[in-house]
Write an enzyme that holds these catalytic residues in place. Sequence first.
Site, PDB file in Angstrom:
ATOM      1  N   GLY A  90       0.815  -1.217   0.000  1.00 26.35           N
ATOM      2  CA  GLY A  90       0.000   0.000   0.000  1.00 26.35           C
ATOM      3  C   GLY A  90       0.845   1.262   0.000  1.00 26.35           C
ATOM      4  O   GLY A  90       0.514   2.243   0.653  1.00 26.35           O
ATOM      5  N   LYS A 138       5.801  21.951 -11.007  1.00 28.55           N
ATOM      6  CA  LYS A 138       7.224  21.770 -11.313  1.00 28.55           C
ATOM      7  C   LYS A 138       7.470  22.004 -12.810  1.00 28.55           C
ATOM      8  O   LYS A 138       6.810  21.385 -13.650  1.00 28.55           O
ATOM      9  CB  LYS A 138       7.609  20.317 -10.920  1.00 28.55           C
ATOM     10  CG  LYS A 138       8.984  19.881 -11.377  1.00 28.55           C
ATOM     11  CD  LYS A 138       9.259  18.448 -10.893  1.00 28.55           C
ATOM     12  CE  LYS A 138      10.539  17.880 -11.469  1.00 28.55           C
ATOM     13  NZ  LYS A 138      10.744  16.470 -11.113  1.00 28.55           N
ATOM     14  N   VAL A 190       1.627 -10.203   4.961  1.00 30.32           N
ATOM     15  CA  VAL A 190       1.726 -11.462   4.221  1.00 30.32           C
ATOM     16  C   VAL A 190       3.002 -12.175   4.646  1.00 30.32           C
ATOM     17  O   VAL A 190       4.095 -11.615   4.557  1.00 30.32           O
ATOM     18  CB  VAL A 190       1.737 -11.194   2.693  1.00 30.32           C
ATOM     19  CG1 VAL A 190       2.042 -12.481   1.924  1.00 30.32           C
ATOM     20  CG2 VAL A 190       0.419 -10.589   2.248  1.00 30.32           C
TER      21      VAL A 190
END
Length: 535
Positions: free
Chosen positions: A34, A100, A207
Amino acid sequence: MPTATLFNYTFSLTQPNPDAHVPATIRKLVIVGGGSAGWMAAMMLADALLPKGIEIEVLESPVVGIIGVGEGSTPWLRGFFDKLGIEEAEWMPACNATYKCGITFDRWSTKPGFESYFHPFASMLDNLTMTQFVHNVNARVAGADVHAHPNRFFIASTLADQNLAPKPNRNFPFDVWYGYHFDAVLLGQFLQKKAIARGVKYTSCHVKEVRQDERGDIAAVVTDSGETIAADFFVDCTGFAGLLIQQALKTPFVSYSSNLFNDAAVAMPTPIGDDIPSQTVSTAMRHGWSWKIPLTERFGNGYVYSSAFCSADEAERELREHLGLLDSPTPARHLKMKIGRVTKHWHRNCLAVGLSQGFIEPLEATALLFIQHTLSNFVEFVEAGDLGETAQDRYNQRVNEHFEGTRDYIVTHYKTNNRTDTEYWRANASNANLSEPLQELFRMWLSGRSIVPEVTKQTLGRGYPVFSWYCILAGMGIFPDPESLRAPTKKEARYKMSEIDNLLQRSALNFRKQKELLADIPRKTPEEALQIYFW
Ligand SMILES: Cc1cc2nc3c(=O)[nH]c(=O)nc-3n(C[C@H](O)[C@H](O)[C@H](O)COP(=O)(O)OP(=O)(O)OC[C@H]3O[C@@H](n4cnc5c(N)ncnc54)[C@H](O)[C@@H]3O)c2cc1C
């Protein structure tokens, strides 16, 4: 006469294909990780696959943090948000983002007049000055004493010079490409909320095991609480760990350490001043380079270095000195980097996205672009209904060429340096581990022949367009020695720099200070923004 094209690719990402026939073998897809890669993958795959009834779940470890750096983008990120229907007014304030125009490279060369140069993002306006730039560069390579430093030819460098945002007033008729700076942690949080709101399932779990079936495909992952989560397809976004693609599937990894020496970084913030710059600054240091990235609330700074040439303590001390923070209690974050790529980004029923698939150090802030590229190409293949081995081979070749072309552009920064202050810079300049296409490109440039065929026919152009190659070689001052230059012929001296200066300065009047423009972006709360999305 060689010409430089501005764009090698189209700007926007592939649109989802409403008639696509996603193979029935994929009904559930699990993304492990994530970080920015995990949530960008969730958003892009949700866009293409949720409407086809495919379930998407993100698993994120509560004990392994995200890398938390990665604050600069290329203009492609604009395409990412546009395609997902997310306005700047919503995501930019939520991520402390700024505009930018490009990157300044300071002190990479010591050649007089070339100690600093700017790598601009392109603009349509550059078509009015590109011919002059290429003409002058070619004339200087041929030995004529004409102005050929890139900074005076591109609107983006004029804007960056004055802290102007690359968003023109409405009456300015030219589109300007721009990228962003943003807080990486806030970006992840923002995308997470969005993805969940759009129907992606989220589970916080670590996991601990990857189970493969008899063919060798991934069948399921097992969490540390003992739960088995099965899926038809897995996306590895576990960062440098590469839990699925590298550890479980044993996909070989090609290291780039023989031509990119940096493998560590140290980062720390500093306060932002009254004005907000619209560029990243990359300054050459003793054993690497430092970044300075302006966000709305702070500067992000860091030093990317090679641990073979300097210790973590030395790097931190040098960065603190550089930032004027020698006696400051501001904590520093130390990071390790694994530079290279896997041989197969798509292997069996697993796609690696983000740091798990590889990383070419952050010098040109290309990592998020790789994430997008990896995913948009994957969606294209899935929508074509082709998941077979030949399709995988074509896919992997495409992604690998993008990696190689980009790597060679980054290598060029180091190879063309002429610093002699440390062994690090001398080793970079004398490094002979260059790809064939890159060696050929240097040969062409130095012999005064066109580099255009090399860039467009070889992998080099998969990384950067011709215009960027001209900028880097001219910006680093790869020209005959100043003493050997001769007076230009009438034809060589045909373009007047004062006219180009005039055009760019007048054009810059159509742009506002970055700080002023950001203050004017109407801020929406995420709740308001979500309501707008669901209308
Ligand atoms: C010094 C530095 C500077 C950088 N600068 C830039 C830049 O300017 N621009 C740019 O585009 N990129 C930059 N990058 C790269 C950028 O940070 C990454 O590409 C981007 O953040 C994506 O990271 P990621 O999501 O792949 O990995 P991570 O952020 O490391 O995320 C990994 C995720 O996997 C999860 N995970 C790991 N193990 C498990 C497990 N066993 N079970 C469940 N979940 C697990 C973690 O919890 C985490 O959520 C930079 C990188 C470095 C090192």
